[in-house]
Enzyme design. Structure first.
Site: not given
Ligand code: PBG
Ligand code: ZN
Length: 325
Positions: A194, A247
């Site tokens: 991520k 992601k």
């Molecule tokens: C929570 C989370 C996020 C997303 C999924 N789980 C946001 C982040 O990490 O700030 C992003 C999903 C999206 O942008 O569609 N940590």
């Molecule tokens: Zn988060």
């Protein structure tokens, strides 16, 4: 042999021929629909994400049922709690928004796979994904809270928990706590790779989870790195992940493709909020053909090596795939 003997165009001549030699096909089976759940009230539109709403638990169950009927096998839930605190304690309450929604969805459509995102940022008043100590997100103190959240979601009936916090060691920690609580049968979809991405902007508006200070670069990955992705995947494999996620998707198709080479586990790719909003904005401005663009994007994500795609386009895609038959 080469031209004029070789003519690749022969197999592109008719739609039926093209259908026969197509290498990648998108199916509703590949789709996971992300949903935002709040405690009560009417559906709330999200300005930055046209067509996406925050639903109360009963409405979430209705919409999930429709999605399942349209062929979508799974949803992943993100919670918007009524109150936030320093630890994100609203996330492990027995009557929290996610717990209520999970129970209602599993009751309405027992066969549907209900996944729950595990993270603290939607529930903490500071908006970070972990506990703050001396101005920093403390890794080890966060693990226990994430596990509490995961166990609570699973007790409510969640089939899969999906930790998105990027703390080190969280997959193994959550696995142990699930097992100790008797839930050896519930799966972990790890947000293994991520990145600290600006493509999450619209999501943070939708979930109200933007950090109050600083950014997430101290725990999410640097978009410039690929070898680091292998390290994250290997650790999550050792810790017991069942599904590996990459992601965002679009700026990281090369990463999906190379992660495909190092694991036999299913790979999920998250077609994130910013990717969705860009398509919607261009489509609403009449600049692109939304349907064709979305199908091309999702097919590209599959071709790169993803088995599953988390996408806000899921409902539209299910309709288009149905209409094609
Ligand atoms: C929570 C989370 C996020 C997303 C999924 N789980 C946001 C982040 O990490 O700030 C992003 C999903 C999206 O942008 O569609 N940590
Ligand atoms: Zn988060």
């Amino acid at each position: 042999m080469a031209f004029p003997t070789e003519r690749p165009r022969r197999l592109r001549r008719t739609e039926t021929l093209r259908r026969m030699v197509r290498e990648t096909t998108l199916s509703t089976d590949d789709l996971i629909w992300p949903m935002f759940v709040k405690s009560k009230g009417k559906d709330e539109a999200i300005d930055a994400m046209p067509g996406v709403f925050r639903y109360n638990p009963s409405r979430a169950a209705e919409e999930a049922s429709k999605a399942f009927a349209a062929g979508i096998p799974a949803v992943i839930l993100f919670g918007i709690p009524d109150s936030k605190d320093a630890l994100g304690s609203a996330s492990w309450e027995e009557d929290g928004v996610i717990q209520q929604a999970v129970r209602k969805i599993k009751k309405a459509v027992p066969e549907m796979i209900v996944m729950a995102d595990v993270c603290l940022c939607e529930y903490t008043d500071h908006g970070h994904c972990g506990v703050i100590k001396d101005g920093e997100v403390d890794n080890d103190a966060t693990l226990d809270l994430l596990a509490r959240q995961a166990v609570s979601f699973v007790k409510a009936g969640a089939d899969v928990v999906a930790p998105s916090d990027m703390m080190d060691g969280r997959v193994g920690f959550i696995r142990d706590e699930l097992d100790n609580s008797g839930f050896t049968d519930r799966a972990i979809m790890a947000y293994s790779v991520k990145y600290a991405s600006s493509f999450y902007g619209p999501f943070r508006e939708a979930a109200g989870s933007a950090p109050e200070f600083g950014d997430r670069k101290g725990y999410q990955m640097d978009p410039a790195n690929e070898r680091e992705a292998f390290r994250e995947v290997e650790l999550d494999l050792e810790e017991g992940a069942d599904i590996i996620m990459v992601k965002p998707a679009l700026a990281f198709l090369d990463v999906i493709s190379s992660v495909r080479q190092i694991t036999d586990l299913p790979i999920a790719a998250f077609n994130v909020s910013g990717e969705y909003s860009m398509v919607k904005a261009a489509a609403n401005a009449g600049m692109i053909d939304e349907r064709q663009i979305v199908m091309e994007i999702l097919t590209g994500i599959k071709r790169a090596g993803a088995d599953l795609i988390l996408t806000y386009h899921a409902r539209d895609v299910a309709g288009w795939l149905e209409g094609r038959r």
